[in-house]
Design a protein around this motif. Structure first.
Motif, mmCIF file in Angstrom:
data_model
loop_
_atom_site.group_PDB
_atom_site.id
_atom_site.type_symbol
_atom_site.label_atom_id
_atom_site.label_comp_id
_atom_site.label_asym_id
_atom_site.label_seq_id
_atom_site.Cartn_x
_atom_site.Cartn_y
_atom_site.Cartn_z
ATOM 1 N N THR A 6 16.119 19.058 -9.181
ATOM 2 C CA THR A 6 15.966 18.541 -10.644
ATOM 3 C C THR A 6 14.523 18.592 -11.037
ATOM 4 O OG1 THR A 6 17.516 16.835 -10.402
ATOM 5 C CG2 THR A 6 16.059 16.637 -11.621
ATOM 6 N N CYS A 7 13.493 19.097 -9.421
ATOM 7 C CA CYS A 7 12.398 18.860 -9.489
ATOM 8 C C CYS A 7 11.264 19.458 -9.855
ATOM 9 C CB CYS A 7 11.717 17.248 -8.324
ATOM 10 S SG CYS A 7 12.307 17.907 -6.811
ATOM 11 N N GLY A 8 12.333 21.196 -9.382
ATOM 12 C CA GLY A 8 12.225 22.025 -9.719
ATOM 13 C C GLY A 8 10.998 21.971 -7.607
ATOM 14 N N ASP A 9 11.931 21.472 -6.746
ATOM 15 C CA ASP A 9 11.116 21.343 -5.176
ATOM 16 C C ASP A 9 10.402 21.230 -4.979
ATOM 17 O OD1 ASP A 9 13.355 22.883 -4.362
ATOM 18 O OD2 ASP A 9 13.249 24.862 -3.902
ATOM 19 N N SER A 10 9.492 20.133 -5.516
ATOM 20 C CA SER A 10 8.734 19.117 -5.408
ATOM 21 C C SER A 10 8.337 18.510 -4.985
ATOM 22 C CB SER A 10 7.386 19.528 -7.243
ATOM 23 O OG SER A 10 8.348 18.373 -8.015
ATOM 24 N N GLY A 11 10.034 17.300 -5.289
ATOM 25 C CA GLY A 11 9.961 16.693 -4.724
ATOM 26 C C GLY A 11 9.813 15.298 -5.158
#
Length: 569
Positions: free
Chosen positions: A495-500
């Protein structure tokens, strides 16, 4: 591993001769291909030999793509453009992992790009570049639009409308090139992908050997794609045509606007700016989505006291309310929220903006045109002859605008405006430096609001974070706050593109001009002294607002420290 090193090892292992290597390197330089691809195409080495060699060198499993039948759902995870750019192709999916065939498994940029785009962990396997290119042509050519399927989901290209103007005769060739179907599809894909990913800005940047497209998502730029260099001028011309700009003028900056009508009655505006650089025109587009405009001030991130102070200030019959912060900190949203709350049939509201970002019903909005003399000062003078109740001026940039705004605030009008300063107390110094007299500042200014935007923790992957008391103390936490702290962070997900992080929240510093602060301004107090008094009166600074958001589990220490400064001198 460099191509020269690979060639050297192939010769050393007697898989090719030195003469064959020289011929392949010459072809490589001429065609811009990789060394392995050139060797295979010239018949000096087989695909199987190259694949086995690369497998040994990179110590990863080799795959023969001819033996695989790749699932179409797996192919949809990665676009054709990305596959061609990185020389990769997705092979299969296993749980949260995506197995990807790569010509260069050591390409960490490609792996990061795939992880960000798909949300999957990447397990690289190796295959020859020739096999990958052949597989891309075989699978993606089955449906020419497959690279845009995910991007276009929910939208219909035929529903996209934009205005065009007749071009000069010397622009016809470039205009025809920009109307080529692949260019149109690519430009539409850039816009629609940005909408889907929630980007606020699109940057299309030409360099000497690279054309780069970046999206600003939640305030941070991400590398999105690298279209072919040969389309550089066609892409910039296409966007300029859509924005009704002059495509024959490539030496001067230009500004325009694209208005898209998307499916399901949704509209989207793009504010377009072109800038000539040494390698071509850079295009930057700001996305203005009226559907996402949050005008409910209770949902913007205000703390209770800060919201009460701000609301009290904007509902006074006259005076000035100033919003301050850097570009992209949400000042426009705060001002529009205030105007929305004040918008009544009984009230005459006029705004001077550069540019007008959103159209608001019931408010008279005026676009500035410096080239014909319509600037903020000129607009303000005209407003005062238009029987105004509330005036909003986009920015106080100079003494003339500041002087007229102050006089308007002193003669029975409510004036809203912005300045570019670091915090609320610094706004006073900025006005004084412009030449506005201290007694006029104290008599006219009701309240100053400073703000920043911090990224929110992704709710899909929110987990509890470890507490480092020393780091929290440096960040400005009190001993009591450290003792009871329960911090959160994002572990990273699709959902967040692995950015957190997903979405943003505003941090506010609301400084009403109390009698004591006015007295200090008249006495010539510095910004630091005003800040100390503000804190003594119980007003939260930007850092304090950020700490409250951390304790609420909304954002992280790292993010608050990124966008705010410490209150300790």
């Amino acid at each position: 591993m460099s191509s020269d090193r690979i060639g050297e090892l192939l010769v050393r292992q007697k898989l090719i001769s030195l003469q064959q290597l020289r011929k392949a390197q010459e072809t490589q330089r001429k065609d811009g291909t990789s060394l392995g691809y050139a060797l295979a195409k010239m018949g000096f080495i087989s695909d199987e030999q190259i694949t086995d060699f690369l497998s040994q060198q990179y110590k990863v499993q080799a795959v023969d793509l001819k033996e695989y039948e790749i699932d179409p759902d797996v192919l949809k995870l990665i676009s054709q453009e990305m596959c061609e750019r990185h020389k990769i192709i997705p092979v299969s999916r296993a749980g949260s992992s995506l197995i990807v065939a790569m010509a260069d498994p050591s390409n960490l940029h490609a792996i990061d790009d795939i992880k960000f785009t798909t949300g999957y962990n990447v397990e690289p396997v190796v295959s020859s570049e020739a096999s990958i290119v052949e597989a891309i042509e075989r699978y993606y050519s089955q449906e020419t639009n497959i690279s845009y399927d995910e991007i276009m989901e929910g939208f219909d290209e035929e529903e996209i409308e934009f205005a065009e103007e007749d071009m000069d005769s010397d622009s016809i060739d470039l205009e025809k090139m920009s109307e080529d179907a692949p260019v149109i599809r690519l430009c539409n894909a850039v816009l629609l992908s940005a909408i889907k990913k929630g980007a606020s800005d699109i940057h299309i940047e030409p360099y000497e050997k690279l054309l780069r497209v970046r999206y600003r998502i939640d305030g941070v730029l991400h590398d999105e794609m690298h279209p072919p260099m040969k389309l550089k001028n066609a892409i910039s011309s296409r966007f300029k045509i859509m924005a009704s700009l002059d495509i024959s003028e490539r030496r001067l900056p230009q500004d325009g606007r694209i208005k898209l009508k998307l499916g399901k009655g949704r509209e989207m505006d793009f504010r377009v700016s072109s800038l000539p650089t040494i390698w071509g025109e850079k295009i930057v587009m700001r996305l203005l989505d009226k559907g996402n405009l949050q005008l409910d001030m209770t949902k913007l991130g205000f703390e209770q006291k800060a919201l009460a102070d701000f609301m009290h200030s904007i509902h006074k019959p006259f005076g000035m309310v100033l919003v301050t912060g850097p570009t992209g900190s949400g000042k426009t949203t705060s001002l529009y929220s205030a105007l929305s709350d004040l918008n009544r049939v009984t009230t005459n509201i006029s705004t001077a903006e550069d540019p007008v970002e959103y159209n608001l019903m019931g408010i008279n909005q005026v676009q500035m045109h410096d080239d014909i003399g319509l600037n903020f000062a000129a607009a303000l003078r005209s407003f005062l002859r238009q029987d105004p109740d509330i005036i909003m001026v986009g920015e106080i940039r100079d003494f003339e605008t500041g002087e007229i705004a102050v006089k308007a605030a002193l003669t029975g009008h409510l004036v809203l405006s912005t300045l570019h300063t670091n915090d609320a107390p610094g706004t006073i110094s900025r006005l004084l430096n412009m030449g506005v007299e201290p007694f006029l500042v104290t008599a006219s200014v009701n309240c100053i609001l400073a703000q920043r935007l911090a990224r929110k923790i992704c709710v899909e992957c929110k987990v509890e974070a470890e507490i480092d008391p020393a780091a929290l103390e440096i960040a400005g936490f009190s001993p009591e706050q450290i003792k009871g702290a329960r911090l959160m962070k994002g572990s990273g997900c699709r959902t967040c593109g692995d950015s957190g992080y997903k979405g943003r929240i505003a941090l506010y510093e609301v400084m009403p001009m109390t009698d004591r602060l006015k007295e200090m301004v008249l006495q010539g107090a510095s910004s630091a002294e005003l800040k100390q008094e503000m804190i003594a009166e119980g007003i939260n600074t930007l850092r304090m607002s950020g700490i409250n958001k951390i304790l609420d589990g909304v954002t992280t220490v790292e993010e608050v420290c990124r966008v705010t400064v410490s209150d300790k001198n």
